[in-house]
Design an enzyme around this catalytic site. Structure first.
Site, PDB file in Angstrom:
ATOM      1  N   ASP A  35       0.810  -1.228   0.000  1.00  0.00           N
ATOM      2  CA  ASP A  35       0.000   0.000   0.000  1.00  0.00           C
ATOM      3  C   ASP A  35       0.843   1.277   0.000  1.00  0.00           C
ATOM      4  OD1 ASP A  35      -2.299  -1.424  -0.101  1.00  0.00           O
ATOM      5  OD2 ASP A  35      -2.867  -1.114   1.996  1.00  0.00           O
ATOM      6  N   GLY A  36       2.090   1.188   0.487  1.00  0.00           N
ATOM      7  CA  GLY A  36       2.975   2.359   0.416  1.00  0.00           C
ATOM      8  C   GLY A  36       3.262   2.713  -1.040  1.00  0.00           C
ATOM      9  N   HIS A  37       3.607   1.681  -1.833  1.00  0.00           N
ATOM     10  CA  HIS A  37       3.830   1.920  -3.267  1.00  0.00           C
ATOM     11  C   HIS A  37       2.534   2.389  -3.931  1.00  0.00           C
ATOM     12  CE1 HIS A  37       6.871  -1.390  -2.397  1.00  0.00           C
ATOM     13  NE2 HIS A  37       7.654  -0.454  -2.887  1.00  0.00           N
ATOM     14  N   GLN A 153      16.948   9.000   0.871  1.00  0.00           N
ATOM     15  CA  GLN A 153      16.927   8.795  -0.586  1.00  0.00           C
ATOM     16  C   GLN A 153      16.189   9.942  -1.273  1.00  0.00           C
ATOM     17  OE1 GLN A 153      15.946   4.859  -2.420  1.00  0.00           O
ATOM     18  NE2 GLN A 153      13.954   5.808  -2.757  1.00  0.00           N
ATOM     19  N   SER A 186       8.777  -3.935   1.867  1.00  0.00           N
ATOM     20  CA  SER A 186       8.891  -5.281   1.275  1.00  0.00           C
ATOM     21  C   SER A 186       9.717  -6.180   2.197  1.00  0.00           C
ATOM     22  CB  SER A 186       9.558  -5.191  -0.099  1.00  0.00           C
ATOM     23  OG  SER A 186       8.911  -4.211  -0.897  1.00  0.00           O
TER      24      SER A 186
HETATM   25  P1  AMP Z   1      11.241   0.239  -2.776  1.00  0.00           P
HETATM   26  O1  AMP Z   1      10.413  -0.668  -3.646  1.00  0.00           O
HETATM   27  O2  AMP Z   1      11.309  -0.216  -1.362  1.00  0.00           O
HETATM   28  O3  AMP Z   1      12.573   0.566  -3.383  1.00  0.00           O
HETATM   29  O4  AMP Z   1      10.458   1.609  -2.717  1.00  0.00           O
HETATM   30  C1  AMP Z   1      10.015   2.262  -3.883  1.00  0.00           C
HETATM   31  C2  AMP Z   1       9.396   3.581  -3.501  1.00  0.00           C
HETATM   32  O5  AMP Z   1       8.309   3.342  -2.619  1.00  0.00           O
HETATM   33  C3  AMP Z   1      10.365   4.523  -2.753  1.00  0.00           C
HETATM   34  O6  AMP Z   1      10.130   5.864  -3.164  1.00  0.00           O
HETATM   35  C4  AMP Z   1       9.975   4.313  -1.314  1.00  0.00           C
HETATM   36  O7  AMP Z   1      10.244   5.423  -0.498  1.00  0.00           O
HETATM   37  C5  AMP Z   1       8.482   4.107  -1.455  1.00  0.00           C
HETATM   38  N1  AMP Z   1       7.945   3.396  -0.287  1.00  0.00           N
HETATM   39  C6  AMP Z   1       8.332   2.193   0.200  1.00  0.00           C
HETATM   40  N2  AMP Z   1       7.653   1.906   1.330  1.00  0.00           N
HETATM   41  C7  AMP Z   1       6.835   2.960   1.577  1.00  0.00           C
HETATM   42  C8  AMP Z   1       5.904   3.291   2.599  1.00  0.00           C
HETATM   43  N3  AMP Z   1       5.671   2.469   3.630  1.00  0.00           N
HETATM   44  N4  AMP Z   1       5.254   4.474   2.522  1.00  0.00           N
HETATM   45  C9  AMP Z   1       5.493   5.327   1.491  1.00  0.00           C
HETATM   46  N5  AMP Z   1       6.359   5.086   0.498  1.00  0.00           N
HETATM   47  C10 AMP Z   1       7.030   3.920   0.537  1.00  0.00           C
END
Ligand code: AMP
Length: 283
Positions: A35-37, A153, A186
């Site tokens: 859900d964050g993505h 980041q 993840s």
């Molecule tokens: P990742 O797949 O972990 O490399 O993350 C891809 C993007 O999703 C990055 O911009 C992360 O900051 C964002 N992201 C990952 N987890 C969350 C979360 N819990 N809430 C908001 N954005 C997230």
């Protein structure tokens, strides 16, 4: 929804979309979407005619002892989530098509990438900035959306865009938490049930600190930071760092600091988790 696996396919599509006057929004991810993505894809949907989600476990941002090989993957689920949230393109390349074997050009940042996560992950941000620069060249986005979950980041990407004049607007989405408060990641998949319960201490400590520091004077910061570390350690977490920094410069906070980043990285078992909050100090 189109799925591209070849960089040149994506670039040809993006250049044609730009020529047709479309706005392109990009959401870079490593997949195993949650859900964050999804919240970032929702923001991108509101900002772009084409919404490109990249799914790429980028090898160059993993250190030699890190979890590149175990990193969780579920491409079918990712496609369904992207489609449900209105993505128009998924870009899912293989590492070999992204990196020539004799690659020799990197985007390296020399200040903000050396603190916080950069201390324990020395090559991480070089890999991140390089792959994001490549994705910008391939996807030609007007706007790119990143999450505040990875606060350092996001700050580094803004710095890269400023210093290298990328014509891309960077939009940040809020950190999305699970029902128990734990930041969605993840990597939460790696936690045992017991570790997962104990890991709640991170978000509980961060959210308590956020309440305490909101509008507080600079002199209160050190005590609150120390308390966050104590609470995480008391739950059995092994702390990598707990630090408060100026949210723009990532320098230690000073009288000039208006917004503060409180950032945490801690291990529960073998899993390294990060969390953070932003607060405005007393004016
Ligand atoms: P990742 O797949 O972990 O490399 O993350 C891809 C993007 O999703 C990055 O911009 C992360 O900051 C964002 N992201 C990952 N987890 C969350 C979360 N819990 N809430 C908001 N954005 C997230």
């Amino acid at each position: 929804m189109k799925i591209f696996t070849q960089p040149q396919e994506l670039q040809a599509f993006a250049l044609a979309a730009r020529r047709a006057g479309k706005r392109i929004a990009l959401v870079p991810t490593m997949g195993f979407l949650h859900d964050g993505h999804a919240s970032l894809i929702d923001i991108a949907r509101r900002r772009g005619d084409e919404v490109i989600v990249s799914i790429f476990v980028n090898p160059t941002q993993f250190g030699p002892t890190e979890d590149l090989d175990q990193y969780p993957r579920d491409f079918e689920h990712d496609c369904a989530l992207c489609e449900a949230h209105g993505a128009t393109v998924i870009f899912a390349p293989q590492p070999e098509s992204m990196y020539a074997s004799d690659r020799s050009v990197w985007v390296d940042e020399s200040a903000l990438s050396k603190v916080l996560c950069g201390q324990s992950r020395p090559i991480h941000f070089r890999g991140v900035l390089t792959v994001v620069a490549k994705l910008f060249n391939l996807a030609q986005p007007d706007v790119a959306v990143f999450g505040r979950k990875d606060a350092q980041q996001a700050i580094l990407i803004r710095r890269m865009v400023r210093d290298l004049n990328f014509p891309v607007e960077i939009v940040l989405g809020e950190l999305i938490r699970d029902r128990d408060g734990v930041a969605l990641s993840s990597r939460n998949r790696y936690l045992s049930a017991d570790e997962r319960t104990r890991a709640r201490a991170i978000s509980q400590a961060v959210l308590k600190a956020q309440r305490e520091l909101d509008g507080a004077p600079l002199r209160d910061v050190a005590g609150v930071v120390a308390e966050v570390a104590e609470r995480i350690a008391a739950a059995g977490g092994r702390i990598d760092y707990v630090e408060a920094r100026d949210a723009e410069t990532l320098e230690p906070p000073s009288a000039q600091t208006t917004e503060l980043l409180l950032a945490v990285a801690a291990f529960f078992g073998a899993t390294r988790l990060i969390d953070n909050c932003f607060v405005k100090l007393e004016k």
